[in-house]
Write a protein that holds these residues in place. Structure first.
Motif, mmCIF file in Angstrom:
data_model
loop_
_atom_site.group_PDB
_atom_site.id
_atom_site.type_symbol
_atom_site.label_atom_id
_atom_site.label_comp_id
_atom_site.label_asym_id
_atom_site.label_seq_id
_atom_site.Cartn_x
_atom_site.Cartn_y
_atom_site.Cartn_z
ATOM 1 N N ILE A 96 0.844 -1.192 0.000
ATOM 2 C CA ILE A 96 0.000 0.000 0.000
ATOM 3 C C ILE A 96 0.880 1.243 0.000
ATOM 4 C CG2 ILE A 96 -0.250 -0.202 2.517
ATOM 5 C CD1 ILE A 96 -2.982 1.194 2.242
ATOM 6 N N ILE A 105 -6.608 -1.235 5.327
ATOM 7 C CA ILE A 105 -7.115 -2.476 4.746
ATOM 8 C C ILE A 105 -8.071 -3.114 5.737
ATOM 9 C CG2 ILE A 105 -6.509 -4.745 3.841
ATOM 10 C CD1 ILE A 105 -3.732 -3.579 3.165
ATOM 11 N N ILE A 203 -10.634 -1.767 0.890
ATOM 12 C CA ILE A 203 -9.641 -0.695 0.955
ATOM 13 C C ILE A 203 -10.368 0.605 1.252
ATOM 14 C CG2 ILE A 203 -7.809 0.521 -0.285
ATOM 15 C CD1 ILE A 203 -7.737 -1.990 -2.167
ATOM 16 N N VAL A 215 -2.865 0.356 -4.032
ATOM 17 C CA VAL A 215 -2.669 -0.973 -3.441
ATOM 18 C C VAL A 215 -2.370 -1.969 -4.558
ATOM 19 C CG1 VAL A 215 -3.637 -2.767 -1.962
ATOM 20 C CG2 VAL A 215 -4.304 -0.387 -1.609
#
Length: 224
Positions: A96, A105, A203, A215
């Motif tokens: 990320i 997350i 996300i 991501v």
């Protein structure tokens, strides 16, 4: 007898031998041979958002990464890109990168209308050091940071290892009541948790200032 080599050519040949061989780097959004043996699968194919659901004005794919950007479409509440399946016990790995603001997350989370989820989160933020959240364990629309022993438990353990403005690697291990979070190889959380039921992975794009989150390499191994 071989002809004499010019000084310039000799330097060039010597330079070639001095350069170390460079092996190609691992391609993004692919499984290594070891990961395949261990039973990992990809949740993102690197090309499109197949299997994921979120506001199309905010989420896209660029250069092999999921991109969430609210520069031209400010969000009024926390919104999420949500994976289609639910999981309870697993190992989840992902890279990320956060330009600014706050993201994370989600896992073992419950889906609500309008791309909202509630539940556990591996936190991420690019803000001032006192409010940073990299490595933290968070409960979206629940207990917040009060899940941890202290308000900054994870961040204080990993703050010297965060790659600000670049890729950071999260590993989430959920096995029954036991949870482990690792960021860039540093264990930030290791504790017992209440929620063990299966839930979605998602996300986060945080409300507030325009932001950008990316991501990639989203890999999951279900615990049998």
């Amino acid at each position: 007898m071989y002809p004499k080599m010019s000084k310039h050519l000799l330097r060039f040949v010597l330079a070639l031998f001095a350069v170390p061989l460079a092996w190609p780097a691992e391609l993004p959004n692919t499984l290594t041979a070891e990961e395949k043996r261990e039973g990992f699968m990809l949740l993102f194919n690197g090309k499109d958002l197949s299997g994921w659901d979120g506001d199309p004005l905010l989420w896209s794919v660029k250069d092999g990464a999921i991109v969430g950007n609210s520069d031209t479409h400010p969000v009024q509440h926390n919104t999420f890109l949500i994976y289609k399946d639910e999981y309870a016990d697993f190992t989840l790995r992902a890279d990320i990168k956060l330009r600014n603001h706050n993201s994370g997350i989600q896992f073992r989370s419950q889906r609500k209308p309008d791309w909202v989820v509630t539940g556990y989160q591996a936190d991420a933020s690019e803000v001032d050091e006192e409010k940073s959240a990299w490595g933290n364990f968070y409960d979206e629309q629940g207990k917040g940071r009060n899940l941890m022993k202290t308000q900054n438990e994870g961040w204080l353990k990993v703050k010297s290892q965060v790659h600000h403005g670049d890729w950071n690697h999260y590993e989430i291990i959920a096995n029954g009541h036991h949870l482990i979070l690792r960021l860039n190889g540093v264990e930030t959380i290791n504790q017992e948790v209440e929620k063990t039921a299966a839930g979605v992975i998602a996300i986060q794009m945080h409300m507030g200032q325009p932001m950008d989150v990316q991501v990639r390499n989203i890999k999951l191994k279900v615990q049998r």
